[in-house]
Design an enzyme around this catalytic site. Structure first.
Site, short mmCIF file in Angstrom:
data_model
loop_
_atom_site.label_atom_id
_atom_site.label_comp_id
_atom_site.label_asym_id
_atom_site.label_seq_id
_atom_site.Cartn_x
_atom_site.Cartn_y
_atom_site.Cartn_z
N LYS A 188 2.18 -3.38 6.73
CA LYS A 188 2.54 -3.37 5.34
C LYS A 188 4.05 -3.26 5.10
CE LYS A 188 -1.48 -4.17 3.09
NZ LYS A 188 -1.74 -5.65 2.58
N TYR A 236 -1.75 -0.24 10.74
CA TYR A 236 -2.05 -1.10 9.25
C TYR A 236 -1.20 -0.76 8.36
CZ TYR A 236 -3.49 -1.41 4.68
OH TYR A 236 -3.45 -1.68 3.43
N SER A 269 0.72 -1.17 0.00
CA SER A 269 0.13 0.10 -0.02
C SER A 269 0.73 1.17 -0.22
CB SER A 269 -0.77 -0.05 1.28
OG SER A 269 -1.38 1.29 1.37
#
Ligand code: WQD
Length: 334
Positions: free
Chosen positions: A154, A150, A124
């Site tokens: 990643k 989050y 992302s």
């Protein structure tokens, strides 16, 4: 070539399954159905005529994952499985680190044991954190100023893949950094249909348009952008899925990293206008305080993917809005 898609009944995974099947690849799907529905398999079949073999498995269930690999004889893994609600990750960091990082470690251990040496990872643009500039390129340092667990997961997984590559010269990893996926398959059978309460702009606009949410909260209109609202790079999910096929065809030893975006920014007000134009009806919204952690403007420089993968986005914001509305009409009929 036989490919295992983890998280393959999810939004990006299911659209990628369709593109892979339509390109003649053999696809199996592993998913715990936490944020997707098993009926997506039927929808994939309606589009392609093929219903992928499905494993209802959680990546944290190591014996179950090992069994899938023992029987699967996979050539490559596309790893989509992961929790992705930015706000929730701030409230429940351990859940996100355990699920996203722990699940990936289990996956990589099973790949190693079964000698599966190729992985495409769903990363992302969040890993860029705050670069101080809007246009993002792959050689920028990542992991600095990431504002949520989050995004950190990643980033950690990207580092994991680099370290595994250092330990095994045969290991091939392609990291695809998504910008803001939107839209739906033109058939109307597939689209973004999360089980959880969405964080992202488009699924919230979808829920406002069908009356599930009263109005859209626009998180700030006082940014230094074209109209004061946040600007992002919204990429049609089918273009994104095609990017995975393009990446697969160019894999080689080591780690390759690509931005998958349009290279253009669109503001929240512009997205609202585009949806209203496509739907023919006003979208109720109110401007509220900025959302903590949000950046004013970010969009991809997609030149590396364009040149090295021979991949370019072809679909527009208008296409994404029309396909989203078409999808909404299909799910309303269900
Ligand atoms: C987009 C714009 C908001 C909701 C996140 C993740 C990223 C990726 C995409 C997974 C911003 C505004 C939003 C709302 C609003 N996810 N907005 N009202 O934050 O760019 O990126 O999703 O890979 O990793 O970080 O996407 O859709 O949440 O926000 O005004 O109700 O819409 O402020 O400007 P974001 P988003």
């Amino acid at each position: 070539m036989k490919i295992l898609l983890t998280g393959g009944t999810g939004y990006i995974g299911s659209h990628t399954a369709v593109e892979l099947l339509e390109n003649g690849y053999e696809v199996e799907i592993l998913d715990n159905l936490f944020n997707s529905k098993k009926t997506v398999l039927d929808d994939i079949e309606k589009i392609t005529g093929i219903k992928p073999k499905f494993h209802e498995v959680d990546l944290l269930d190591m014996p179950a994952v090992e069994k899938v690999f023992e029987e699967g004889n996979f050539d490559l893994v596309m790893h989509f499985a992961g929790l992705k609600a930015v706000g929730e990750s701030v409230e429940k960091p351990l859940k996100y680190y355990e699920n996203n990082v722990g699940g990936t470690i289990n996956l990589l251990k099973c790949m190693e044991k079964s000698r599966v040496k190729r992985i495409v990872f769903s990363s992302s643009a969040t890993v860029y954190g705050n670069q101080g500039v809007a246009e993002l390129t792959e050689e920028m340092q990542t992991g600095v100023g990431i504002t949520n667990p989050y995004g950190e997961t990643k980033h950690i997984i990207e580092e994991l893949l680099k370290d595994v590559s250092e330990s095994d010269s045969e290991f091939e990893a392609t990291i695809l950094r998504y910008f803001n996926p939107v839209g739906a398959h033109s058939s109307g059978f597939l689209g973004e249909d999360p089980n959880d309460i969405p964080n992202n702009l488009m699924p919230i606009i979808m829920k406002v348009s069908i009356g599930e949410i009263k109005e859209l909260s626009v998180y700030g209109d006082d940014y230094d952008t074209i109209d004061g609202t946040g600007v992002r790079d919204y990429i049609h999910v089918v273009d994104l899925a095609k990017g995975h096929v393009a990446a697969l065809k160019k894999m080689g030893p080591g780690v390759s990293i690509y931005n998958l975006g349009t290279g253009k920014g669109t503001s929240v007000f512009e997205m609202i206008s585009a949806f209203e134009k496509a739907s023919g009806k006003k979208l109720p919204y109110k401007v509220v305080e900025r959302r903590p952690g949000d950046l004013a403007e970010m969009y991809a420089n997609p030149n590396k993917a364009n040149q090295e993968l021979d991949w370019h986005t072809e679909l527009s914001i208008e296409d994404a809005m029309n396909d989203t509305i078409n999808y909404l009409r299909h799910i309303e009929k269900k």
